[in-house]
Design a protein around this motif. Structure first.
Motif, PDB file in Angstrom:
ATOM      1  N   GLN A  32     -54.077  21.977   2.614  1.00 32.35           N
ATOM      2  CA  GLN A  32     -53.163  22.365   3.682  1.00 32.35           C
ATOM      3  C   GLN A  32     -51.791  22.719   3.098  1.00 32.35           C
ATOM      4  O   GLN A  32     -51.163  23.700   3.484  1.00 32.35           O
ATOM      5  CB  GLN A  32     -53.041  21.188   4.652  1.00 32.35           C
ATOM      6  CG  GLN A  32     -52.646  21.544   6.053  1.00 32.35           C
ATOM      7  CD  GLN A  32     -52.660  20.311   6.944  1.00 32.35           C
ATOM      8  OE1 GLN A  32     -52.442  19.193   6.482  1.00 32.35           O
ATOM      9  NE2 GLN A  32     -52.924  20.511   8.222  1.00 32.35           N
ATOM     10  N   ILE A  33     -51.368  21.896   2.143  1.00 31.21           N
ATOM     11  CA  ILE A  33     -50.062  22.123   1.514  1.00 31.21           C
ATOM     12  C   ILE A  33     -50.113  23.361   0.622  1.00 31.21           C
ATOM     13  O   ILE A  33     -49.107  24.054   0.450  1.00 31.21           O
ATOM     14  CB  ILE A  33     -49.645  20.878   0.697  1.00 31.21           C
ATOM     15  CG1 ILE A  33     -49.327  19.709   1.643  1.00 31.21           C
ATOM     16  CG2 ILE A  33     -48.439  21.169  -0.184  1.00 31.21           C
ATOM     17  CD1 ILE A  33     -49.067  18.388   0.944  1.00 31.21           C
ATOM     18  N   PRO A  88     -59.569  14.691  11.451  1.00 31.24           N
ATOM     19  CA  PRO A  88     -58.212  14.215  11.773  1.00 31.24           C
ATOM     20  C   PRO A  88     -57.130  15.284  11.593  1.00 31.24           C
ATOM     21  O   PRO A  88     -56.001  15.118  12.032  1.00 31.24           O
ATOM     22  CB  PRO A  88     -57.997  13.066  10.781  1.00 31.24           C
ATOM     23  CG  PRO A  88     -59.363  12.606  10.423  1.00 31.24           C
ATOM     24  CD  PRO A  88     -60.200  13.846  10.425  1.00 31.24           C
ATOM     25  N   PHE A  89     -57.476  16.386  10.916  1.00 29.21           N
ATOM     26  CA  PHE A  89     -56.528  17.480  10.734  1.00 29.21           C
ATOM     27  C   PHE A  89     -56.687  18.536  11.831  1.00 29.21           C
ATOM     28  O   PHE A  89     -55.715  19.084  12.306  1.00 29.21           O
ATOM     29  CB  PHE A  89     -56.735  18.150   9.367  1.00 29.21           C
ATOM     30  CG  PHE A  89     -56.386  17.275   8.192  1.00 29.21           C
ATOM     31  CD1 PHE A  89     -55.176  17.436   7.541  1.00 29.21           C
ATOM     32  CD2 PHE A  89     -57.251  16.302   7.749  1.00 29.21           C
ATOM     33  CE1 PHE A  89     -54.837  16.635   6.464  1.00 29.21           C
ATOM     34  CE2 PHE A  89     -56.930  15.496   6.665  1.00 29.21           C
ATOM     35  CZ  PHE A  89     -55.715  15.657   6.023  1.00 29.21           C
ATOM     36  N   VAL A  90     -57.958  18.852  12.132  1.00 33.10           N
ATOM     37  CA  VAL A  90     -58.257  19.844  13.168  1.00 33.10           C
ATOM     38  C   VAL A  90     -59.285  19.211  14.102  1.00 33.10           C
ATOM     39  O   VAL A  90     -60.442  19.080  13.757  1.00 33.10           O
ATOM     40  CB  VAL A  90     -58.829  21.138  12.559  1.00 33.10           C
ATOM     41  CG1 VAL A  90     -59.154  22.141  13.661  1.00 33.10           C
ATOM     42  CG2 VAL A  90     -57.860  21.739  11.557  1.00 33.10           C
ATOM     43  N   ASP A  91     -58.848  18.836  15.271  1.00 29.57           N
ATOM     44  CA  ASP A  91     -59.674  18.011  16.151  1.00 29.57           C
ATOM     45  C   ASP A  91     -60.983  18.701  16.553  1.00 29.57           C
ATOM     46  O   ASP A  91     -62.022  18.048  16.655  1.00 29.57           O
ATOM     47  CB  ASP A  91     -58.862  17.616  17.387  1.00 29.57           C
ATOM     48  CG  ASP A  91     -59.513  16.473  18.158  1.00 29.57           C
ATOM     49  OD1 ASP A  91     -59.885  15.479  17.500  1.00 29.57           O
ATOM     50  OD2 ASP A  91     -59.667  16.591  19.379  1.00 29.57           O
ATOM     51  N   ASP A  92     -60.948  20.033  16.755  1.00 29.45           N
ATOM     52  CA  ASP A  92     -62.138  20.748  17.218  1.00 29.45           C
ATOM     53  C   ASP A  92     -63.342  20.552  16.311  1.00 29.45           C
ATOM     54  O   ASP A  92     -64.488  20.533  16.756  1.00 29.45           O
ATOM     55  CB  ASP A  92     -61.851  22.257  17.320  1.00 29.45           C
ATOM     56  CG  ASP A  92     -60.839  22.551  18.417  1.00 29.45           C
ATOM     57  OD1 ASP A  92     -60.392  21.589  19.072  1.00 29.45           O
ATOM     58  OD2 ASP A  92     -60.491  23.729  18.598  1.00 29.45           O
ATOM     59  N   VAL A  93     -63.053  20.391  15.027  1.00 27.44           N
ATOM     60  CA  VAL A  93     -64.106  20.308  14.030  1.00 27.44           C
ATOM     61  C   VAL A  93     -65.001  19.089  14.235  1.00 27.44           C
ATOM     62  O   VAL A  93     -66.124  19.033  13.749  1.00 27.44           O
ATOM     63  CB  VAL A  93     -63.435  20.313  12.632  1.00 27.44           C
ATOM     64  CG1 VAL A  93     -64.360  19.797  11.573  1.00 27.44           C
ATOM     65  CG2 VAL A  93     -62.948  21.704  12.296  1.00 27.44           C
ATOM     66  N   GLY A 118     -55.216  24.325  11.704  1.00 25.00           N
ATOM     67  CA  GLY A 118     -54.691  23.394  10.705  1.00 25.00           C
ATOM     68  C   GLY A 118     -54.136  24.115   9.498  1.00 25.00           C
ATOM     69  O   GLY A 118     -53.739  23.472   8.520  1.00 25.00           O
ATOM     70  N   GLY A 119     -54.119  25.450   9.540  1.00 23.73           N
ATOM     71  CA  GLY A 119     -53.635  26.193   8.385  1.00 23.73           C
ATOM     72  C   GLY A 119     -54.700  26.427   7.333  1.00 23.73           C
ATOM     73  O   GLY A 119     -54.386  26.569   6.150  1.00 23.73           O
ATOM     74  N   PHE A 120     -55.969  26.423   7.762  1.00 21.15           N
ATOM     75  CA  PHE A 120     -57.061  26.683   6.823  1.00 21.15           C
ATOM     76  C   PHE A 120     -57.791  27.964   7.210  1.00 21.15           C
ATOM     77  O   PHE A 120     -57.834  28.333   8.382  1.00 21.15           O
ATOM     78  CB  PHE A 120     -58.094  25.541   6.861  1.00 21.15           C
ATOM     79  CG  PHE A 120     -57.526  24.178   6.671  1.00 21.15           C
ATOM     80  CD1 PHE A 120     -57.179  23.723   5.401  1.00 21.15           C
ATOM     81  CD2 PHE A 120     -57.364  23.317   7.759  1.00 21.15           C
ATOM     82  CE1 PHE A 120     -56.671  22.439   5.224  1.00 21.15           C
ATOM     83  CE2 PHE A 120     -56.857  22.040   7.584  1.00 21.15           C
ATOM     84  CZ  PHE A 120     -56.503  21.609   6.327  1.00 21.15           C
TER      85      PHE A 120
END
Ligand code: NA
Ligand code: NA
Lengths: 354, 171, 425
Positions: A97-98, A113-118, A153-155
């Protein structure tokens, strides 16, 4: 005995890796005549994952690496960090992400925990029990759409990578129905959804880092865990567990994902190269998984642990008991409800509504 | 100056109370979880996570108190062989190095807090924003910088060197 | 970048800056000015270094040890050890060694052991005509054993820096290694005391032995709880540490009644601060380890070693000499943090058992605790004995020689420390 099996497997793993190498060498020789190198800008891709040599994940990642390097004539190289060398699973997702890691392959559960939809990927008894049908759903538009949610999430989601169906392993209690989990504490990955899964069946769950699972099982900190055959076998979890239950309740699905800013900034040729490499890698991983899974299963069956495959009826009972949880998880999010409905539809059309 | 000194004392006391409370809470949570497991076959899913985060908070708050007590581990046996003036100058230099490092740590720690706030990462068990945990990094860095500055002023004013960086073994 | 990193770190270390600052500042400067890496990642790595449940055994063991010290548990163990071996040749000296080992099994810390045992035993040793130098040497070296006998903070840190190492396994091997050092030292004390015909105590009566055992009973249960709990498959090391803390508190408050609220508050504060002191080092070590992995240095060292050092025997010889030398100037945790990430990959490639390597490292570092010119146990012993370092050297030399023999046994007969591990698995 067990020891022989292990050696056999390691040798197999190495052979597979070698085969990939040999193919690569051959292709390299062929490519030297091309002018492929001129099409790509120099680039070094930092790629991280969690698995050791001999695992399908490792084989797939190597195939990705070989493809990228040979297709680009060495202009694009992969700096590979297997075996969680770049930190814990959570940290690798965060580092991607960084932007410190360019591409990582991580379990969907750890990404949630980063992208809830997943988290939808990890809903119990969602996917078809036939592995090829499962792949078909993942490769479908509904699957692509879910993968696209990684944007938030920026991915950049590149694809679903296979890890196989997860099995329950437990001490003291053989599992036949959801209520058998009452009084058991199961280790899960660091995922709220997986914790909820066991709690909705009446059990307890505790996230334990991957590296500490064996000791946690041995010391009775947790009574059981869930993982695919290869993870159970290669980590000797079956040696510290009484029961191994083939349940088809969920899959270990990895998300191959890139830092979005990094990926979007690549020229189109390189983006396509990576997408093609992803297809080559995922194919290699799927093949290797199919080749090795039976052997891992046989080895576990021959060990002291009791091996049991849930019957059709038992699985139906579990499936029934998990439906409410599906709804609870998407409660309050229209987007997630839509994604889930899309998956339901696709699954029905692929399985013919069995 | 007295106001400053009293202020420092109060801050110091508060920090001590906070870390004492945190270590007690961590112990109670750990103990209760074991009792729950063996007495009632019921683990919490969040005890281990909470304990880790409490200890991380203790670490970054305690970092400043270690400056205060002069117990950060350094290789400084040669300090004893230096003339007093040189030693004092060296210790002020070391303080400056610490402030630069803590400046980096605090600044990029703050960036990490903002980043994880912006990207909505939650912790897996407690399901709180992870920035709550990360927040202690800039806070602790700021506290440490404050302590070092006060100590340096005290050192210059008092005219003698303090044992700012006394070599200390593991506890 | 790696070169710059090392130059900066060495310069900062020489200014006597705190080690975590030297590592951290060196890393930040080289990343900020020499790379495209987002420095935020360094903060994340520090956090990641601490965010391990196994590492949390460290603050809990520190807490437990401080409670025990404040609660009168250590005195009782000493009286018990004296009743047990006081009458033998070299009895008082043996008492010092044995009670240091037992105290080591309660606490993770070495200077604490020296102080707890030394305050009482140093005058006793002098009274039995042992020279001040011999007595101080014995104290300083005996205290170092608590680094090896579990629980050990140093072993926990090693387990957290090299994540593939299990703290439980290290603890198990630590018992074996600690016993070997103890036995070799006791044999030496026996021989020395016989040879110089040192005075003995009268044998404790059955009643005295019984009384001291009863008094020490609750304290002696702590190692049973810790080790039994871990190896009996009941607790993780972290949980065992927390349980030990609660247990020690209960004993101090309700059985021995030596713990006031005021005392307890101080113990909490001190334990938290001491934990922070070690944990910031662990956090900084993680940055260094990560930068080295990114730079590929451990792999280069591994390749160099496998190409140039052919035998495991030679590897260990080089390692022992290097670590003993480092031990003269550095303390254990700092040395682990800097050395372990560099040598473990190489050792793995050479097929060395990582637990064995870990234990050999720790024994070296334990010896380093009392090798001049720098050794925290020397400084602590100085405060008890009022000797200066030069006066202590003859005694230190004796025990250094003895423990190096034990080190050689542990190094070249792996089973000597690993036999319990073989037994458990
Ligand atoms: Na110890
Ligand atoms: Na030394």
């Amino acid at each position: 005995g067990c020891g022989d099996g292990e050696n056999g497997n390691e040798a197999d793993g190495n052979n597979d890796a070698n085969n990939v190498n040999n193919e690569a060498d051959n292709n390299d020789a062929a490519n030297n005549n091309d002018t492929a190198a001129e099409d790509y800008q120099e680039l070094e891709i930092t790629f991280s994952h969690n698995q050791p040599e001999g695992s399908p994940e490792y084989v797939g990642a190597r195939a990705f690496e070989e493809f990228v390097e040979e297709e680009s004539g060495g202009a694009v190289t992969v700096d590979m960090y297997p075996d969680s060398q770049m930190g814990s699973l959570r940290e690798q997702v965060e580092s991607t992400q960084i932007g410190e890691i360019d591409i990582t392959m991580q379990p969907s559960a750890v990404v949630s925990p980063f992208v809830d939809d997943v988290k939808l990927v990890d809903l119990p008894y969602l996917w078809p029990e036939d592995i090829d049908q499962k792949y078909e759903v993942q490769d479908s538009e509904a699957g692509e759409e879910l993968l696209g949610s990684l944007d938030e999430g920026g991915f950049s989601g590149l694809g679903y990578w296979p890890g196989g169906f997860k099995l329950f392993t437990t001490n003291g209690q053989e599992i036949h129905e959801p209520s058998d989990f009452e009084g058991l504490t199961m280790r899960t990955m660091e995922s709220p959804t997986l914790i909820n899964q066991y709690e909705s069946w009446g059990g307890n769950a505790e996230p334990v880092p991957y590296a500490e699972v064996y000791n946690a099982l041995q010391q009775g900190v947790v009574d059981g865990q869930e993982n695919p055959l290869q993870t159970i076998y290669l980590n000797d979890f079956h040696e510290v567990q009484d029961y191994v239950i083939e349940s088809y309740h969920g899959t270990m699905t990895y998300l191959l994902m890139a830092n979005q800013g990094w990926f979007d900034a690549l020229d189109e040729a390189t983006q396509n190269l990576i997408r093609e490499a992803e297809e080559v890698g995922v194919e290699a991983a799927r093949e290797n998984l199919a080749e090795t899974e039976d052997e891992f299963r046989t080895n576990i069956q021959e060990s002291d642990a009791e091996y049991y495959e849930l019957t059709e009826e038992e699985r139906d009972a579990f499936r029934e008991a998990s439906q409410d949880m599906h709804q609870d998880e998407v409660e309050g999010s229209e987007q997630q409800q839509e994604l889930l409905d899309g998956l339901y539809d696709e699954i029905e059309s692929v399985t013919g509504g069995e | 100056m007295t106001v400053l000194r009293n202020g420092v004392k109060v801050l110091y006391k508060i920090e001590e109370i906070v870390i004492a409370a945190l270590i007690m809470i961590a112990t109670v949570v750990l103990f209760s979880n074991v009792v729950l497991r063996y007495g009632f076959a019921a683990n919490t899913s969040w005890a281990a996570e909470l304990i880790r985060y409490l200890m991380i908070w203790i670490t970054f708050i305690g970092m400043g108190l270690c400056y205060r007590r002069g117990i950060h581990v350094g290789i400084d046996f040669m300090l004893n062989y230096l003339p007093k003036k040189t030693k004092k100058a060296l210790q002020l230099t070391v303080n400056a190095l610490s402030v630069v490092f803590l400046g980096f740590l605090g600044y990029y720690g703050w960036e990490l807090v903002q980043f994880s706030y912006g990207t909505n990462q939650i912790t897996p068990s407690l399901e709180i924003g992870i920035y709550w945990v990360y927040a202690i990094i800039p806070i602790g860095s700021a506290l440490s910088i404050f302590h070092i500055i006060v100590l340096s002023i005290e050192m210059i004013k008092s005219g003698e060197e303090l044992e700012l960086n006394r070599m200390s073994e593991e506890p | 970048m790696t070169t710059l990193l090392f130059i900066l770190i060495i310069i900062f270390l020489f200014t006597s800056a705190p080690i975590f600052v030297a590592l951290g500042l060196g890393s930040f400067l080289s990343v900020v000015f020499m790379s495209d890496t987002d420095p935020m990642i360094l903060v994340q790595r520090m956090f990641g270094g601490l965010d391990q449940f196994a590492l949390m055994a460290l603050p809990f063991f520190i807490f437990a040890a401080n409670i025990m010290e404040g609660g009168g548990l250590s005195d009782r163990i000493l009286r018990w050890a004296r009743a047990l071996v006081g009458h033998m040749a070299g009895g008082v000296a043996m008492t010092t060694q044995v009670s240091s080992m037992f105290f080591g099994a309660l606490s993770g810390s070495s200077p604490a052991t020296v102080i707890a045992i030394g305050k009482i035993m140093y005058p006793e040793l002098l009274r039995r005509e042992y020279s001040p130098s011999f007595s101080a040497g014995l104290l300083a070296s005996a205290g170092s054993i608590s680094l090896i006998i579990p629980p050990s903070i140093t072993l926990i840190v090693l387990g957290s820096v090299i994540t593939t190492l299990s703290v439980s396994d290290l603890f198990t091997a630590g018992i074996g290694a600690g016993l070997i050092i103890g036995l070799v030292t006791i044999a030496y004390i026996y021989w020395f005391s016989k040879k110089h015909n040192m005075p003995r105590d009268t044998k404790a009566t059955k009643r005295e032995l019984f009384a001291s055992t009863r008094s020490a009973f609750w304290a002696l249960l702590i190692p049973v709880i810790i080790l039994g709990g871990i190896y009996g498959g009941i607790f993780t090391p972290t949980e065992a540490a927390g349980i030990a803390a609660v247990y020690a508190l209960a004993i101090s408050a309700f059985v021995y009644r030596e713990m006031s609220w005021q005392n307890f508050y101080r113990v909490c504060v001190d334990s938290a601060i001491t934990s922070a002191q070690v944990l910031v080092l662990v956090a900084a070590a993680q940055i260094l380890g990560w930068l080295l992995t990114r730079g590929g240095l451990p792999q280069q060292i591994a390749t160099f070693m496998t190409e140039n050092i052919e035998s495991v025997l030679l590897f260990f010889l080089v390692l022992n000499v290097a670590l003993l030398f480092m031990g003269m100037f550095m303390e254990g945790i700092a040395a682990i943090i800097i050395v372990a990430p560099l040598i473990f990959p190489a050792a793995m490639q050479m097929g060395i058992d990582p637990v064995h390597l870990g234990i050999v490292m720790i024994v070296n570092l334990a010896i380093g605790m009392y090798t001049p010119p720098f050794g925290i146990n020397i400084f602590v012993t100085q405060t008890i004995s009022d000797l200066d370092m030069v006066e202590m050297i003859p005694g230190l030399r004796k025990f250094l020689f003895v423990q190096v023999i034990a080190l050689l046994i542990i190094t070249y007969i792996p089973a000597s420390s690993l036999f319990l591990l073989y037994l458990f698995n």
